[in-house]
Structures are given as C-alpha cells and as structure tokens.
Enzyme design. Structure first.
Site, mmCIF file in Angstrom:
data_model
loop_
_atom_site.group_PDB
_atom_site.id
_atom_site.type_symbol
_atom_site.label_atom_id
_atom_site.label_comp_id
_atom_site.label_asym_id
_atom_site.label_seq_id
_atom_site.Cartn_x
_atom_site.Cartn_y
_atom_site.Cartn_z
ATOM 1 N N SER A 189 -56.558 -13.929 -16.292
ATOM 2 C CA SER A 189 -56.253 -13.508 -17.454
ATOM 3 C C SER A 189 -56.739 -14.917 -18.493
ATOM 4 O O SER A 189 -56.796 -16.050 -17.790
ATOM 5 C CB SER A 189 -54.954 -13.387 -17.946
ATOM 6 O OG SER A 189 -54.206 -14.494 -17.896
ATOM 7 N N ASP B 240 -59.469 -10.820 -16.781
ATOM 8 C CA ASP B 240 -58.465 -9.653 -17.049
ATOM 9 C C ASP B 240 -58.694 -9.966 -18.633
ATOM 10 O O ASP B 240 -58.163 -10.969 -19.137
ATOM 11 C CB ASP B 240 -57.284 -9.993 -16.319
ATOM 12 C CG ASP B 240 -56.304 -8.712 -16.494
ATOM 13 O OD1 ASP B 240 -56.749 -7.787 -16.916
ATOM 14 O OD2 ASP B 240 -55.111 -8.951 -16.624
ATOM 15 N N HIS B 241 -58.650 -8.824 -19.410
ATOM 16 C CA HIS B 241 -58.385 -8.940 -20.712
ATOM 17 C C HIS B 241 -59.201 -10.002 -21.748
ATOM 18 O O HIS B 241 -58.506 -10.574 -22.546
ATOM 19 C CB HIS B 241 -56.927 -9.092 -21.218
ATOM 20 C CG HIS B 241 -56.099 -7.584 -20.665
ATOM 21 N ND1 HIS B 241 -56.183 -6.328 -21.369
ATOM 22 C CD2 HIS B 241 -55.157 -7.516 -19.598
ATOM 23 C CE1 HIS B 241 -55.386 -5.415 -20.621
ATOM 24 N NE2 HIS B 241 -54.890 -6.092 -19.972
ATOM 25 N N GLY C 30 -45.697 -5.832 -18.122
ATOM 26 C CA GLY C 30 -44.637 -6.538 -18.088
ATOM 27 C C GLY C 30 -43.387 -5.594 -17.290
ATOM 28 O O GLY C 30 -43.966 -4.602 -16.608
ATOM 29 N N GLY D 38 -51.361 -2.029 -16.346
ATOM 30 C CA GLY D 38 -49.607 -1.957 -16.202
ATOM 31 C C GLY D 38 -49.081 -1.333 -15.007
ATOM 32 O O GLY D 38 -48.139 -0.410 -15.131
ATOM 33 N N ARG E 205 -45.439 -11.597 -9.514
ATOM 34 C CA ARG E 205 -44.388 -12.537 -10.299
ATOM 35 C C ARG E 205 -42.937 -12.470 -9.772
ATOM 36 O O ARG E 205 -42.237 -13.617 -9.638
ATOM 37 C CB ARG E 205 -44.410 -12.251 -11.925
ATOM 38 C CG ARG E 205 -45.667 -12.644 -12.459
ATOM 39 C CD ARG E 205 -45.770 -12.430 -13.826
ATOM 40 N NE ARG E 205 -47.131 -12.879 -14.506
ATOM 41 C CZ ARG E 205 -47.325 -12.820 -15.760
ATOM 42 N NH1 ARG E 205 -46.482 -12.385 -16.605
ATOM 43 N NH2 ARG E 205 -48.541 -13.068 -16.306
ATOM 44 N N ARG F 69 -43.096 -27.453 -1.085
ATOM 45 C CA ARG F 69 -43.582 -26.505 0.155
ATOM 46 C C ARG F 69 -42.517 -25.782 0.478
ATOM 47 O O ARG F 69 -42.789 -24.524 1.163
ATOM 48 C CB ARG F 69 -44.223 -27.155 1.004
ATOM 49 C CG ARG F 69 -45.525 -28.167 0.814
ATOM 50 C CD ARG F 69 -45.897 -29.174 1.623
ATOM 51 N NE ARG F 69 -45.026 -29.981 1.973
ATOM 52 C CZ ARG F 69 -45.409 -31.039 2.417
ATOM 53 N NH1 ARG F 69 -46.458 -31.437 3.215
ATOM 54 N NH2 ARG F 69 -44.507 -32.180 2.600
#
Ligand code: G3H
Ligand code: 13P
Ligand code: ZN
Length: 352
Positions: A50, A83-84, A192, A236, A284, A305
């Site tokens: 993005s 993206d976008h 989201g 989405g 995420r 790590r």
C-alpha cells in the site's frame, strides 16, 4: 524468473479457473513467509504494498526485499503490485520503482476518503492506463466504493451501506472507457477486521451479508459485451478466523467480536470471474497472535528473532491454507513468464 506482469497471471488463472491471493506486506518476514508457502505449494502469487507500506519502508527497502524474493525463488511467478494507488503520481512512483502492476483506486478522491464521481474515476483511471500500458505495466481499477476503516484508503462507509456497491450496468462502459486490465468490485466487503454488522443474540459475530449476485450480473454483462473471462478483484477478503481472534485475546489482546468473509463466498466469486483476492488483515492477525504468545509465555525474551521468527511461521501457515483454498497451488509452472517488453508490444498492438 523476473517479476511478471499481473495481466498474465490473471489470464492464466482465468484459463484454469482459480484465484490468486494478493497479500499485503510491509517487511522482510512477511515477504519470506509468503514466498516459502508459495515455493512449497508451487503457487504463482501477487505481493502488494500500500502507499502506507511504501512510506513505512522508505520506498527502496520493499523494492530490494522483493528483488531478494525473486533471486531466492526463481521458479515462482511473482507480481509486485501497488495496492490502492490514489493518483497518477503515486502510480508513476511505483512503476519507477519496478512494480509490474498498479491499482489506481479513483473510486475515491486522492484524499482516499471522499467518494468520487463516475467521471472522475474514468478520467483518472484512463490517465494511469495510458501511462502504465506504454511501459507494459498492468492496471487494476475500482468501481463502487468499499466500506471499512482502512487507515490509508477507504470511504469509511458503514458495512451495510449498499449505495456504493458496484452497479453492474456501469461496468462495461467503465472497462471500455478506461482500458483497465482488472476491476475491483464493491459487493459488501470492507477492509479491516470489523466487516460485519450482524451478530447473534449472544453477541457472536456472523459473516457480513454480501451482494454475491452482483458478481454474477457483472460477469454476465462483461461476457455479453465481448469481455470473456475478464478478471475481477475482491478486496477486503480476509476471513478473520475466530481462532486467530481467540489467540490474540488469549494472550492479552482486546479484539472485539469480529467475522470476515467465509471461504465459500470467496470460492463462489472465483467460479464467477474473481481472479485476485486481497488479504491483509488475516496476515496481521496471525503475526500479532504469534508475537503476543511469545511475549506472554516467555516475557524474559528480548531478541526480536524470538518473536519475529514465530510470527513469520504463523503467516507461512496461514498463506499455505489460502493458496490451497484459492486454487493457485500447483500452477506456478503452467506458463512461460512474459516480460514487460512483451506486454508493451501487446498493448501497442491493441492500440491502448
Ligand atoms: O487495503 C489496504 C491494506 O489493508 C493496506 O492497509 O494502508 O494500513 O497499509 P494500510
Ligand atoms: P482485508 O482487510 O480484508 O485483509 O483486505 C485487504 C485489502 O483489500 C487490501 O487492498
Ligand atoms: Zn483493498
């Protein structure tokens, strides 16, 4: 294998009837996790950044990490996609960095929030197509606006807002007027984790109601106008797996009741022309759950790590499942990759 043009990947996916995951990245571990899963499953793949990701990585770092991914995985057809993109300038910047594909999202104005007019969308998209195709770069556009709470780009429409869904009767004119290679459609998904307004009596989230019939109408209208197998894109598309919400919350997170897009809905779309499936949130969440677990169980640890490694492994597991469910697994060697030079000639021949 160099980075490949996205148009080729989507056309190949259409021929064989599968979808290709487009996974958002911001750092090295995410790129490594995706590439490892795709290498092991022989999957062509789209990795996307993005505007926020490009800014976060100071532009050059993501480009160099993607180059490393290509060197390490020469047998995997890989697209580097913006993206976008919010303007012609942003798309030019990504193309300058070596992206083989860009999205111009002119369904919103350049502020990334205000819903734009149809004419603005057509004009802006057309200007990006003119610039990108001369360089062999693929262009994804968007018609209809997505809801959601995305930081960088999103109208913030409520999840049950249907006024901004893609109008199937505008699609043919839009594709014809702009020359875009792939079209993101708004069918009720949003960016989201909080995609749904539907809950049962106990407050458990239910999947959002999607206007899946619009995909069928869009495909039918495109086919009738001569656009056979035209690639559609579903943004989405995270499924927001309940087990990931539970994992995050078990280790101190505070996610609210959430539910994403069931895989069966995505597979319904793939059967009707959806070729690119955008996923960021699930990745995420996988990363966050893994990091929280390390912090909660071994608070004495402080070597990055020790938590970024498990985070990478969690994302790898998630991507393994997605590429199998989308159907791209096993297709990496189906075709000989084209170059941007090949695509330049292709577009020049078509006069667009
Ligand atoms: O659709 C957008 C992606 O989820 C990227 O989000 O702008 O926070 O990087 P971002
Ligand atoms: P999710 O937030 O559902 O992962 O969607 C990501 C996306 O559409 C990126 O463009
Ligand atoms: Zn999106």
């Amino acid at each position: 294998m160099p980075l490949v043009p996205m148009k080729q990947l989507l056309d190949e996916a259409a021929k064989a009837g599968y979808g290709v995951g487009a996974f958002n990245v911001n750092n090295m571990e995410q790129i490594q996790a995706i590439m490892q899963a795709c290498k092991e499953t022989d999957s062509p793949v789209i990795i996307q950044a993005s505007r926020g990701a490009l800014k976060y990585s100071n532009l050059i770092y993501l480009k160099k990490l993607m180059e490393a991914a290509v060197i390490e995985n020469p047998e995997i057809p890989l697209v580097m996609h913006l993206d976008h993109g919010n303007s012609l300038d942003t798309c030019k910047q990504a193309i300058g960095l070596g992206f083989t594909s860009v999205m111009i999202d002119a369904s919103l104005l350049a502020d990334g929030k205000t819903v734009a007019s149809y004419d603005y969308n057509v004009e802006t998209t057309r200007s990006v197509v003119e610039y990108a195709h001369k360089l062999g770069v693929t262009v994804e556009a968007e018609l209809g606006a997505l809801g959601g709470i995305e930081d960088g780009h999103g109208a913030g429409l409520s999840a049950d807002d249907t006024a901004h869904l893609t109008d199937p009767n505008q699609v043919v004119d839009f594709v014809k007027s702009t020359g875009c290679d792939a079209l993101a459609v708004a069918i009720g998904t949003s960016h989201g984790a909080y995609k749904t307004m539907r809950y049962d009596k106990d407050g458990k989230a239910l999947p959002p109601a999607l206007a899946l019939d619009r995909i069928e109408k869009i495909e039918k209208n495109l086919e009738a106008a001569g656009y056979k197998s035209y690639p559609l894109v579903m943004h989405g598309s995270s499924s927001v797996p309940p087990e990931l919400v539970a994992e995050i919350n078990k280790y101190g997170g505070k996610m609210k009741a959430a539910m994403g897009i069931p895989m069966t809905d995505i597979q319904f779309g793939i059967k009707r022309g959806v070729r690119k499936i955008n996923v960021d949130t699930d990745g995420r969440m996988a990363i966050t759950g893994a990091i929280r677990k390390v912090f909660a169980e071994t608070p004495e640890k402080f070597d990055p790590r020790d938590y970024l490694g498990p985070a990478r492994a969690a994302l790898y597991n998630l991507i393994l499942g997605k590429v199998k469910d989308f159907g791209q697994a096993g297709h990496a060697k189906d075709f000989k990759p084209l170059t941007l030079e090949d695509m330049k000639k292709h577009y020049a021949k078509q006069g667009k």
